[in-house]
Scaffold this motif. Structure first.
Motif, PDB file in Angstrom:
ATOM      1  N   GLU A 146     -22.462  15.116 -40.049  1.00  0.00           N
ATOM      2  CA  GLU A 146     -21.702  14.148 -39.244  1.00  0.00           C
ATOM      3  C   GLU A 146     -22.439  12.806 -39.169  1.00  0.00           C
ATOM      4  OE1 GLU A 146     -21.572  16.429 -35.602  1.00  0.00           O
ATOM      5  OE2 GLU A 146     -23.292  15.327 -34.784  1.00  0.00           O
ATOM      6  N   GLN A 147     -21.778  11.851 -38.588  1.00  0.00           N
ATOM      7  CA  GLN A 147     -22.354  10.525 -38.419  1.00  0.00           C
ATOM      8  C   GLN A 147     -23.118  10.465 -37.105  1.00  0.00           C
ATOM      9  OE1 GLN A 147     -22.188   7.860 -40.630  1.00  0.00           O
ATOM     10  NE2 GLN A 147     -21.321   9.424 -41.997  1.00  0.00           N
ATOM     11  N   ARG A 148     -24.369   9.986 -37.164  1.00  0.00           N
ATOM     12  CA  ARG A 148     -25.128   9.728 -35.935  1.00  0.00           C
ATOM     13  C   ARG A 148     -25.828   8.383 -36.084  1.00  0.00           C
ATOM     14  NH1 ARG A 148     -28.133  15.490 -34.699  1.00  0.00           N
ATOM     15  NH2 ARG A 148     -26.242  16.748 -34.629  1.00  0.00           N
ATOM     16  N   ASP A 149     -25.564   7.490 -35.167  1.00  0.00           N
ATOM     17  CA  ASP A 149     -26.189   6.158 -35.197  1.00  0.00           C
ATOM     18  C   ASP A 149     -26.079   5.505 -36.577  1.00  0.00           C
ATOM     19  OD1 ASP A 149     -26.920   6.684 -32.592  1.00  0.00           O
ATOM     20  OD2 ASP A 149     -28.847   7.582 -33.202  1.00  0.00           O
ATOM     21  N   GLY A 150     -24.881   5.587 -37.143  1.00  0.00           N
ATOM     22  CA  GLY A 150     -24.635   4.918 -38.413  1.00  0.00           C
ATOM     23  C   GLY A 150     -25.232   5.618 -39.623  1.00  0.00           C
ATOM     24  N   GLN A 151     -25.771   6.806 -39.427  1.00  0.00           N
ATOM     25  CA  GLN A 151     -26.359   7.572 -40.546  1.00  0.00           C
ATOM     26  C   GLN A 151     -25.636   8.901 -40.698  1.00  0.00           C
ATOM     27  OE1 GLN A 151     -29.670   7.759 -42.442  1.00  0.00           O
ATOM     28  NE2 GLN A 151     -31.115   7.274 -40.814  1.00  0.00           N
ATOM     29  N   THR A 152     -25.509   9.378 -41.931  1.00  0.00           N
ATOM     30  CA  THR A 152     -24.974  10.728 -42.107  1.00  0.00           C
ATOM     31  C   THR A 152     -26.121  11.720 -41.963  1.00  0.00           C
ATOM     32  OG1 THR A 152     -23.425   9.788 -43.697  1.00  0.00           O
ATOM     33  CG2 THR A 152     -23.609  12.187 -43.655  1.00  0.00           C
ATOM     34  N   VAL A 153     -25.941  12.722 -41.092  1.00  0.00           N
ATOM     35  CA  VAL A 153     -26.983  13.748 -40.928  1.00  0.00           C
ATOM     36  C   VAL A 153     -26.379  15.133 -41.162  1.00  0.00           C
ATOM     37  CG1 VAL A 153     -28.331  12.399 -39.248  1.00  0.00           C
ATOM     38  CG2 VAL A 153     -26.592  14.007 -38.429  1.00  0.00           C
ATOM     39  N   GLY A 154     -27.215  16.031 -41.679  1.00  0.00           N
ATOM     40  CA  GLY A 154     -26.812  17.419 -41.834  1.00  0.00           C
ATOM     41  C   GLY A 154     -27.695  18.264 -40.934  1.00  0.00           C
ATOM     42  N   TYR A 155     -27.118  19.304 -40.305  1.00  0.00           N
ATOM     43  CA  TYR A 155     -27.943  20.102 -39.389  1.00  0.00           C
ATOM     44  C   TYR A 155     -27.439  21.538 -39.321  1.00  0.00           C
ATOM     45  CZ  TYR A 155     -24.024  19.162 -36.328  1.00  0.00           C
ATOM     46  OH  TYR A 155     -22.754  19.081 -35.833  1.00  0.00           O
ATOM     47  N   ASN A 156     -28.352  22.461 -39.038  1.00  0.00           N
ATOM     48  CA  ASN A 156     -28.053  23.877 -38.828  1.00  0.00           C
ATOM     49  C   ASN A 156     -28.903  24.380 -37.677  1.00  0.00           C
ATOM     50  OD1 ASN A 156     -27.615  23.357 -41.940  1.00  0.00           O
ATOM     51  ND2 ASN A 156     -26.329  25.083 -41.328  1.00  0.00           N
ATOM     52  N   THR A 157     -28.576  25.570 -37.194  1.00  0.00           N
ATOM     53  CA  THR A 157     -29.280  26.118 -36.039  1.00  0.00           C
ATOM     54  C   THR A 157     -29.925  27.449 -36.403  1.00  0.00           C
ATOM     55  OG1 THR A 157     -27.665  25.103 -34.573  1.00  0.00           O
ATOM     56  CG2 THR A 157     -29.008  26.891 -33.646  1.00  0.00           C
ATOM     57  N   MET A 158     -31.242  27.521 -36.247  1.00  0.00           N
ATOM     58  CA  MET A 158     -31.908  28.801 -36.455  1.00  0.00           C
ATOM     59  C   MET A 158     -31.927  29.529 -35.122  1.00  0.00           C
ATOM     60  SD  MET A 158     -35.761  29.531 -37.768  1.00  0.00           S
ATOM     61  CE  MET A 158     -35.679  30.216 -39.398  1.00  0.00           C
ATOM     62  N   ILE A 159     -31.269  30.683 -35.060  1.00  0.00           N
ATOM     63  CA  ILE A 159     -31.187  31.390 -33.772  1.00  0.00           C
ATOM     64  C   ILE A 159     -31.200  32.904 -33.973  1.00  0.00           C
ATOM     65  CG2 ILE A 159     -28.646  31.124 -33.778  1.00  0.00           C
ATOM     66  CD1 ILE A 159     -28.866  30.992 -30.650  1.00  0.00           C
ATOM     67  N   TYR A 160     -32.006  33.586 -33.143  1.00  0.00           N
ATOM     68  CA  TYR A 160     -32.023  35.051 -33.087  1.00  0.00           C
ATOM     69  C   TYR A 160     -32.059  35.491 -31.628  1.00  0.00           C
ATOM     70  CZ  TYR A 160     -32.503  36.617 -37.895  1.00  0.00           C
ATOM     71  OH  TYR A 160     -32.241  36.936 -39.198  1.00  0.00           O
ATOM     72  N   SER A 161     -31.274  36.512 -31.317  1.00  0.00           N
ATOM     73  CA  SER A 161     -31.387  37.094 -29.975  1.00  0.00           C
ATOM     74  C   SER A 161     -32.419  38.216 -30.026  1.00  0.00           C
ATOM     75  CB  SER A 161     -30.042  37.668 -29.526  1.00  0.00           C
ATOM     76  OG  SER A 161     -29.731  38.796 -30.312  1.00  0.00           O
ATOM     77  N   GLU A 162     -32.940  38.565 -28.852  1.00  0.00           N
ATOM     78  CA  GLU A 162     -33.902  39.656 -28.776  1.00  0.00           C
ATOM     79  C   GLU A 162     -33.290  40.948 -29.335  1.00  0.00           C
ATOM     80  OE1 GLU A 162     -35.476  40.402 -24.860  1.00  0.00           O
ATOM     81  OE2 GLU A 162     -36.304  42.326 -25.504  1.00  0.00           O
TER      82      GLU A 162
END
Ligand code: NAD
Length: 353
Positions: A146-162
């Protein structure tokens, strides 16, 4: 013993045909095996527009185990992401809650020269990598570009439950108990909080398994140790992304991806069994593919889902016999052995069985 067979794409139909012959031989020897086939991957896209049709999922849910060939091919690479064959694979793993992926890396003595590593480093290698398969950064939300502050950024979430860590840790300790009782848990706790939790929970689960020697290793070191001295490992357990990379690295230690089976299990030992390799479109339809990884996947199915250790050993013994007799498909051929095709090596396995 209800088995849903998904032949898939590329060499998938050829290699599963040989595995089906092995199942048929066991059935005629008295095992109550029933098989039913359905479409997945590119062939399912061609037939119905989606890589994982509802009918396939229903059949897989009703079965005790699933045998899969492989999916994918260049003709489907241009499709939108949610229609790609590989989506069918991710979808079935998630829907069946197959959270534990077991990938052995075994180097048969007859194939010691197939490895790019020195024979003394890899001869007799026998390790099992347990990869968590339904969590981690591959499934974590939020994700996107998505666009953030005029820049294209890519992101993911590393998540594990107990709970997710606890159940994969348990599976790994149980497997270690059946092997040499050494378990190495791989994380990146020096940088990632998610994997600090991983280390804490694995250490806690270890209290119930005093006979298993638990060690921890950072993933960058594990990647090095796997090529430096792979025989130091017995069972390794790690998350989805690290496991994706390390299990491919480990499989390449053996030099023969056409030999390596895999299993993906749920909490009740229902499983999907498949070779570790892909659909090999470069050799599809030529009768050259090595079916042994798929046949060895049937052995894992008998061991882990159906608790038929004797039948599993019988299949593994037949494969060893064929190698000892000097028969090789092109991928594992070396001078002094006899090069044969997919069906001929299947014939030899059946004869040895
Ligand atoms: P691949 O494993 O299909 O092939 C890599 C190389 O190994 C090729 O040269 C191939 O000919 C050879 N090879 C693989 N299996 C073999 C066998 N049984 N016998 C002899 N040789 C064999 O990997 P790739 O080329 O990166 O991917 C091809 C397609 O497979 C892609 O569409 C990819 O998405 C898909 N794929 C599917 C799975 C799966 O179904 N589980 C896994 C990996 C890749």
């Amino acid at each position: 013993m209800k088995i849903c067979v998904l032949r898939g794409d590329g060499i998938g139909p050829e290699i599963t045909a040989e595995a089906l012959r092995v199942l048929e031989a066991l059935r005629s020897d008295g095992l109550p095996i029933e098989t039913e086939q359905a479409l997945i991957g590119g062939s399912a896209v061609d037939a119905s527009g989606v890589p994982l049709p509802e009918t396939t999922l229903t059949l897989a849910r009703e079965a005790d185990a699933v045998l899969l060939g492989a999916v994918g091919g260049p003709q489907w690479d241009g499709l939108p992401r949610d229609q790609r064959p590989e989506r069918g694979l991710l979808g079935i793993r998630k829907s069946l809650e197959l959270f534990a992926n077991l990938r052995p890396a075994i180097l048969y003595p007859e194939l010691a020269n197939a490895s790019t590593l020195k024979p003394e480093i890899v001869a007799g290698l026998d390790i099992m990598i347990v990869r968590e398969l339904t969590g981690d950064i591959y499934f974590g939300q939020p994700r996107g570009i998505e666009q953030r502050d005029g820049q294209t950024v890519g992101y993911n979430t590393m998540i594990y439950s107990e709970a997710e860590i606890r159940r994969i840790a348990k599976v790994s300790f149980e497997i270690a108990m059946k092997r040499n009782r050494r378990l190495c848990s791989v994380d990146k706790m020096n940088v990632l909080e998610c994997t600090q939790l991983w280390r804490d929970v694995v250490s806690d689960v270890a209290k119930a398994y005093p006979d298993v020697e638990l060690s921890h290793m950072l993933v960058d070191n594990a990647a090095m140790q796997l090529v430096r001295n792979p025989k130091q490992f017995d069972v390794m357990v790690t998350g989805n992304m690290f496991g994706d990379i390390l299990s491919d690295e480990a499989s390449m230690l053996t030099g023969s991806i056409g030999m390596l089976p895999s299993a993906s299990l749920d909490a009740a030992d229902k499983g999907m069994y498949e070779p570790s390799h892909g659909s090999a479109p470069d050799i599809a339809g030529k009768g050259l593919a090595n079916p042994l990884a798929t046949i060895l996947s049937v052995a894992m199915m008998l061991r882990y889902t159906f608790a038929q250790e004797e039948a599993a050993l019988r299949i593994e013994g037949a494969v060893k016999q064929v190698l000892a007799d000097g028969l090789r498909t092109a991928d594992i051929y070396e001078e002094g052995t006899t090069k044969v095709g997919t069906a001929a090596i299947g014939d030899a396995v059946l004869a040895a069985l």
